[in-house]
Design an enzyme around this catalytic site. Structure first.
Site, PDB file in Angstrom:
ATOM      1  N   GLU A   1     -51.916 -32.712  -7.025  1.00 13.21           N
ATOM      2  CA  GLU A   1     -50.999 -32.053  -6.075  1.00 13.21           C
ATOM      3  C   GLU A   1     -50.793 -33.008  -4.908  1.00 13.21           C
ATOM      4  O   GLU A   1     -51.757 -33.469  -4.298  1.00 13.21           O
ATOM      5  CB  GLU A   1     -51.585 -30.710  -5.615  1.00 13.21           C
ATOM      6  CG  GLU A   1     -50.884 -30.080  -4.428  1.00 13.21           C
ATOM      7  CD  GLU A   1     -49.382 -29.854  -4.612  1.00 13.21           C
ATOM      8  OE1 GLU A   1     -48.982 -29.228  -5.601  1.00 13.21           O
ATOM      9  OE2 GLU A   1     -48.606 -30.343  -3.756  1.00 13.21           O
TER      10      GLU A   1
ATOM     11  N   TYR B   1     -31.338 -14.498  -2.306  1.00 10.49           N
ATOM     12  CA  TYR B   1     -32.586 -13.943  -1.782  1.00 10.49           C
ATOM     13  C   TYR B   1     -32.946 -14.545  -0.412  1.00 10.49           C
ATOM     14  O   TYR B   1     -33.256 -13.829   0.532  1.00 10.49           O
ATOM     15  CB  TYR B   1     -33.761 -14.326  -2.690  1.00 10.49           C
ATOM     16  CG  TYR B   1     -33.941 -13.600  -3.978  1.00 10.49           C
ATOM     17  CD1 TYR B   1     -34.898 -12.593  -4.088  1.00 10.49           C
ATOM     18  CD2 TYR B   1     -33.229 -13.945  -5.117  1.00 10.49           C
ATOM     19  CE1 TYR B   1     -35.137 -11.956  -5.288  1.00 10.49           C
ATOM     20  CE2 TYR B   1     -33.462 -13.313  -6.323  1.00 10.49           C
ATOM     21  CZ  TYR B   1     -34.415 -12.317  -6.414  1.00 10.49           C
ATOM     22  OH  TYR B   1     -34.652 -11.698  -7.595  1.00 10.49           O
ATOM     23  N   ILE B   2     -32.973 -15.870  -0.347  1.00  7.21           N
ATOM     24  CA  ILE B   2     -33.536 -16.510   0.848  1.00  7.21           C
ATOM     25  C   ILE B   2     -32.643 -16.285   2.067  1.00  7.21           C
ATOM     26  O   ILE B   2     -33.121 -15.928   3.148  1.00  7.21           O
ATOM     27  CB  ILE B   2     -33.783 -18.014   0.582  1.00  7.21           C
ATOM     28  CG1 ILE B   2     -34.842 -18.171  -0.527  1.00  7.21           C
ATOM     29  CG2 ILE B   2     -34.221 -18.738   1.859  1.00  7.21           C
ATOM     30  CD1 ILE B   2     -35.168 -19.604  -0.909  1.00  7.21           C
TER      31      ILE B   2
ATOM     32  N   THR C   1     -42.458 -16.259  -8.809  1.00  7.45           N
ATOM     33  CA  THR C   1     -43.882 -16.600  -8.934  1.00  7.45           C
ATOM     34  C   THR C   1     -44.563 -15.927 -10.135  1.00  7.45           C
ATOM     35  O   THR C   1     -45.215 -16.613 -10.930  1.00  7.45           O
ATOM     36  CB  THR C   1     -44.612 -16.216  -7.622  1.00  7.45           C
ATOM     37  OG1 THR C   1     -44.105 -17.056  -6.604  1.00  7.45           O
ATOM     38  CG2 THR C   1     -46.112 -16.364  -7.735  1.00  7.45           C
TER      39      THR C   1
ATOM     40  N   ASP D   1     -40.535 -23.182 -11.729  1.00 13.18           N
ATOM     41  CA  ASP D   1     -39.203 -23.519 -11.206  1.00 13.18           C
ATOM     42  C   ASP D   1     -38.703 -24.898 -11.629  1.00 13.18           C
ATOM     43  O   ASP D   1     -37.521 -25.207 -11.424  1.00 13.18           O
ATOM     44  CB  ASP D   1     -39.199 -23.454  -9.671  1.00 13.18           C
ATOM     45  CG  ASP D   1     -39.350 -22.038  -9.152  1.00 13.18           C
ATOM     46  OD1 ASP D   1     -39.500 -21.119  -9.974  1.00 13.18           O
ATOM     47  OD2 ASP D   1     -39.330 -21.855  -7.919  1.00 13.18           O
TER      48      ASP D   1
ATOM     49  N   THR E   1     -44.943 -23.576  -3.437  1.00 10.31           N
ATOM     50  CA  THR E   1     -43.923 -22.912  -2.621  1.00 10.31           C
ATOM     51  C   THR E   1     -44.358 -21.509  -2.229  1.00 10.31           C
ATOM     52  O   THR E   1     -44.267 -21.121  -1.060  1.00 10.31           O
ATOM     53  CB  THR E   1     -42.594 -22.850  -3.395  1.00 10.31           C
ATOM     54  OG1 THR E   1     -42.187 -24.181  -3.696  1.00 10.31           O
ATOM     55  CG2 THR E   1     -41.520 -22.168  -2.579  1.00 10.31           C
TER      56      THR E   1
ATOM     57  N   GLU F   1     -40.061  10.764  -4.734  1.00 10.33           N
ATOM     58  CA  GLU F   1     -39.949  11.970  -5.559  1.00 10.33           C
ATOM     59  C   GLU F   1     -38.509  12.184  -6.035  1.00 10.33           C
ATOM     60  O   GLU F   1     -38.272  12.846  -7.044  1.00 10.33           O
ATOM     61  CB  GLU F   1     -40.469  13.212  -4.825  1.00 10.33           C
ATOM     62  CG  GLU F   1     -39.634  13.662  -3.652  1.00 10.33           C
ATOM     63  CD  GLU F   1     -40.251  14.880  -2.941  1.00 10.33           C
ATOM     64  OE1 GLU F   1     -40.457  15.904  -3.596  1.00 10.33           O
ATOM     65  OE2 GLU F   1     -40.518  14.784  -1.726  1.00 10.33           O
TER      66      GLU F   1
ATOM     67  N   ALA G   1     -38.049  -7.800  -6.089  1.00  9.33           N
ATOM     68  CA  ALA G   1     -37.761  -7.191  -4.790  1.00  9.33           C
ATOM     69  C   ALA G   1     -37.083  -8.219  -3.907  1.00  9.33           C
ATOM     70  O   ALA G   1     -37.373  -9.414  -4.000  1.00  9.33           O
ATOM     71  CB  ALA G   1     -39.052  -6.724  -4.133  1.00  9.33           C
TER      72      ALA G   1
ATOM     73  N   GLY H   1     -29.725 -22.213  -2.764  1.00  8.77           N
ATOM     74  CA  GLY H   1     -30.376 -22.420  -4.052  1.00  8.77           C
ATOM     75  C   GLY H   1     -31.391 -23.543  -3.980  1.00  8.77           C
ATOM     76  O   GLY H   1     -31.562 -24.186  -2.935  1.00  8.77           O
TER      77      GLY H   1
HETATM   78  P1  NDP Z   1     -30.138 -18.056  -4.907  1.00 10.07           P
HETATM   79  O1  NDP Z   1     -29.825 -18.713  -6.181  1.00 10.07           O
HETATM   80  O2  NDP Z   1     -30.687 -16.677  -4.894  1.00 10.07           O
HETATM   81  O3  NDP Z   1     -28.855 -18.048  -3.980  1.00 10.07           O
HETATM   82  C1  NDP Z   1     -28.170 -19.226  -3.664  1.00 10.07           C
HETATM   83  C2  NDP Z   1     -26.981 -18.839  -2.834  1.00 10.07           C
HETATM   84  O4  NDP Z   1     -26.346 -20.026  -2.366  1.00 10.07           O
HETATM   85  C3  NDP Z   1     -25.949 -18.062  -3.626  1.00 10.07           C
HETATM   86  O5  NDP Z   1     -25.461 -17.037  -2.785  1.00 10.07           O
HETATM   87  C4  NDP Z   1     -24.887 -19.107  -3.923  1.00 10.07           C
HETATM   88  O6  NDP Z   1     -23.592 -18.563  -4.008  1.00 10.07           O
HETATM   89  C5  NDP Z   1     -24.970 -19.980  -2.692  1.00 10.07           C
HETATM   90  N1  NDP Z   1     -24.550 -21.361  -2.923  1.00 10.07           N
HETATM   91  C6  NDP Z   1     -25.038 -22.229  -3.826  1.00 10.07           C
HETATM   92  N2  NDP Z   1     -24.428 -23.427  -3.702  1.00 10.07           N
HETATM   93  C7  NDP Z   1     -23.544 -23.310  -2.705  1.00 10.07           C
HETATM   94  C8  NDP Z   1     -22.629 -24.192  -2.096  1.00 10.07           C
HETATM   95  N3  NDP Z   1     -22.497 -25.449  -2.500  1.00 10.07           N
HETATM   96  N4  NDP Z   1     -21.870 -23.733  -1.074  1.00 10.07           N
HETATM   97  C9  NDP Z   1     -21.985 -22.467  -0.645  1.00 10.07           C
HETATM   98  N5  NDP Z   1     -22.839 -21.578  -1.192  1.00 10.07           N
HETATM   99  C10 NDP Z   1     -23.618 -21.993  -2.201  1.00 10.07           C
HETATM  100  O7  NDP Z   1     -31.089 -19.095  -4.169  1.00 10.07           O
HETATM  101  P2  NDP Z   1     -32.056 -18.963  -2.949  1.00 10.07           P
HETATM  102  O8  NDP Z   1     -32.057 -20.326  -2.365  1.00 10.07           O
HETATM  103  O9  NDP Z   1     -31.713 -17.817  -2.070  1.00 10.07           O
HETATM  104  O10 NDP Z   1     -33.432 -18.649  -3.665  1.00 10.07           O
HETATM  105  C11 NDP Z   1     -33.913 -19.487  -4.718  1.00 10.07           C
HETATM  106  C12 NDP Z   1     -34.710 -18.694  -5.706  1.00 10.07           C
HETATM  107  O11 NDP Z   1     -35.959 -18.355  -5.137  1.00 10.07           O
HETATM  108  C13 NDP Z   1     -34.059 -17.391  -6.099  1.00 10.07           C
HETATM  109  O12 NDP Z   1     -33.269 -17.539  -7.243  1.00 10.07           O
HETATM  110  C14 NDP Z   1     -35.224 -16.467  -6.335  1.00 10.07           C
HETATM  111  O13 NDP Z   1     -35.471 -16.396  -7.719  1.00 10.07           O
HETATM  112  C15 NDP Z   1     -36.384 -17.110  -5.622  1.00 10.07           C
HETATM  113  N6  NDP Z   1     -36.777 -16.242  -4.498  1.00 10.07           N
HETATM  114  C16 NDP Z   1     -37.292 -15.026  -4.758  1.00 10.07           C
HETATM  115  C17 NDP Z   1     -37.651 -14.191  -3.739  1.00 10.07           C
HETATM  116  C18 NDP Z   1     -38.192 -12.851  -4.031  1.00 10.07           C
HETATM  117  O14 NDP Z   1     -38.630 -12.613  -5.145  1.00 10.07           O
HETATM  118  N7  NDP Z   1     -38.150 -11.918  -3.081  1.00 10.07           N
HETATM  119  C19 NDP Z   1     -37.498 -14.591  -2.337  1.00 10.07           C
HETATM  120  C20 NDP Z   1     -36.910 -15.898  -2.175  1.00 10.07           C
HETATM  121  C21 NDP Z   1     -36.575 -16.676  -3.220  1.00 10.07           C
HETATM  122  P3  NDP Z   1     -23.043 -17.833  -5.334  1.00 10.07           P
HETATM  123  O15 NDP Z   1     -23.662 -16.460  -5.327  1.00 10.07           O
HETATM  124  O16 NDP Z   1     -21.575 -17.814  -5.119  1.00 10.07           O
HETATM  125  O17 NDP Z   1     -23.465 -18.679  -6.489  1.00 10.07           O
END
Ligand code: NDP
Length: 464
Positions: A35, A180-181, A314, A306, A42, A444, A344, A265
């Site tokens: 590591e 999500y983020i 996770t 990932d 993450t 409920e 969630a 993303g």
């Molecule tokens: P996501 O894939 O969830 O969302 C990425 C967002 O960025 C989408 O809304 C996408 O738009 C947008 N996007 C991507 N590229 C561009 C661009 N070039 N210009 C403008 N908008 C763009 O990624 P996150 O970064 O939010 O999270 C990554 C992963 O981490 C998630 O897929 C999730 O699985 C995991 N995660 C899980 C959590 C949980 O379980 N609670 C919490 C945080 C992260 P569009 O929708 O149009 O594609």
């Protein structure tokens, strides 16, 4: 096998890698794990865990507001960002220690180094230049935020990584993204008193989730005071003379803010891993290509989590790691099971979801019965908080099996975990109806939805 230094070498000490290393060690295998940063990956270091701590911190502003309705007078309130950061850092350090200890007590040799493949059995440890060999290799290097290097001024922006280490809380922030983020951090910053804007290129946040959840969350966030701008992206970001940032949006608007955060993303961490040298195939995104058993095209090299192009969650990475061990070391080929993975979103209100969205269910099952309720949770009544909760069960009309369950409101994440069990067991709506309610709870409602709210026929909603 005996000719190698290790039976298994794991590259990456995140959720998937640590689980694989620890369990393989417990099986008596000779395991090495490299590591380059901090043990935990993450999720523990700069994802799920610190995020959830931030969510708790950000919820206090509403708790303080609501307290008055219950007769409490809360005096002057004051939030101290450095205290939150220091306490969060202490907890992350504790968890990191537990991860390390779990490996050590199972006999895993830890290499605090970046690792690179030299060939299909050889790994070079960059910290020392040492080369080690392994019979089986697991790539579990995870992913990292998309830095959006095409955006002029991207270097002035933070990602979720930076958000966990800001020296001070900004007064204003724009967060780009609708996943999500972006959504979770928009609510965190808003709850901490930051003037928050969410900028999303699409029509509605949280693509891929049930439409009713998306509508409900977006409307609630706007009602709370988060500015949500859709159908736009950044044109460029520039530093101003006063140190703040000018954010130029694609339709011409200019906003002045303290921070800009990109949540667009995540990319797989495959760069510089020596995958070419070992002959491991990657896809267009750079993700390691694996078969149904997490095996790459090189039969002694595996990948989980990932770094592969599967579900970025996770528990999924951990499950993939455990299946990989069954296949590689126990002569029990096991495919990860991706059916009914509950999830969630720790937005405010929180989302919990298990199974299919209404649109997916309509496509897969045809005729549906949909049971839906929207109500003000009891907690919100005395404080006169207008925010509502929504629950929705999607039932395959032919079999009566509940194929989707969606909740938005307090405790939705906890409910999703429990709803995943009856959905996984393919329980019917009759099982839900036959289950006695726990009163008075919000959950409920899930067992007292006796009449369909509407039906779905050929993708169209019709009256029940
Ligand atoms: P996501 O894939 O969830 O969302 C990425 C967002 O960025 C989408 O809304 C996408 O738009 C947008 N996007 C991507 N590229 C561009 C661009 N070039 N210009 C403008 N908008 C763009 O990624 P996150 O970064 O939010 O999270 C990554 C992963 O981490 C998630 O897929 C999730 O699985 C995991 N995660 C899980 C959590 C949980 O379980 N609670 C919490 C945080 C992260 P569009 O929708 O149009 O594609």
């Amino acid at each position: 096998m005996a000719g190698h230094d290790y039976d298994l070498f794991v590259i990456g000490g995140g959720s998937g890698g640590v689980r694989a290393g620890r369990l393989a060690g417990a099986m008596g295998k000779r395991v090495g794990l490299a590591e380059e940063y901090r043990m935990g990956g993450t999720c523990v270091i700069r994802g799920c865990v610190p995020k959830k701590l931030f969510v708790y911190a950000s919820q206090f502003s509403e708790h303080f507001e609501d307290a008055a309705g219950y007769g409490w007078h809360v005096g002057d309130i004051h939030f101290d960002w450095p205290t939150l950061i220091a306490n969060k850092d202490r907890e992350i350090e504790r968890l990191e220690g537990l991860y390390r200890k779990g490996l050590e007590t199972n006999g895993v040799t830890i290499h605090d180094s970046r690792a690179r493949l030299i060939d299909r059995h050889t790994i070079e440890l960059e910290a020392t230049g040492q080369q080690v060999t392994a019979d089986q290799i697991l790539i579990a290097t995870g992913g990292s935020p998309n830095l959006h290097t095409d955006l002029p001024g991207h270097e002035l922006c933070i990602t979720s990584n930076g958000a966990f280490h800001l020296h001070s809380l900004p007064k204003s922030i724009i967060i780009a993204g609708g996943g999500y983020i972006a959504v979770e951090f928009a609510n965190i910053f808003h709850g901490l008193g930051v003037d928050t804007t969410l900028l999303y290129r699409g029509q509605k946040i949280l693509g891929g989730f049930d439409e009713d959840l998306r509508d409900h969350l977006q409307d609630t966030m706007i009602a709370k005071g988060i500015r949500v701008i859709c159908h736009q992206v950044f044109d460029r970001i520039e530093r101003r003379d006063d140190g703040r940032l000018n954010a130029f949006l694609s339709k011409g608007e200019q906003m002045v803010v303290d921070q800009v955060m990109l949540a667009l993303g995540r990319h797989p961490n495959t760069h510089g891993l020596g995958l070419d040298a070992a002959g491991v195939e990657t896809d267009r995104r750079g993700s390691v290509v694996v078969d149904d058993y997490s095996r790459t095209n090189v039969d002694n090299i595996w990948a989980v989590g990932d770094v592969t192009n599967r579900m970025q969650l996770t528990p999924v990475a951990i499950h993939e790691a455990m299946c990989m061990l069954e296949t590689a070391f126990k002569d029990n080929p096991t495919k990860p099971d991706y059916d009914t993975v509950a999830t969630a979103v720790f937005s405010q209100p929180e989302i919990g979801t298990a199974g299919l969205t209404e649109a997916e269910a309509a496509e897969r099952h045809g005729d549906l019965e949909v049971y839906k309720t929207t109500f003000r949770p009891m907690h919100n009544v005395l404080p006169d908080r207008k925010e509502k909760m929504m629950m929705k069960l999607i039932v395959d009309a032919a079999s009566r099996i509940v194929v989707g369950a969606h909740v938005i409101g307090p405790g939705a994440g906890e409910m999703a975990q429990l709803l995943a069990i009856p959905l996984k067991a393919r329980c019917t709506k009759d099982h839900f109806d036959a289950t006695m309610a726990v009163h008075p709870t919000a959950a409920e409602e899930l067992v007292t939805l006796y009449k369909p709210t509407y039906l779905v026929r050929q993708g169209e909603r019709i009256a029940a």
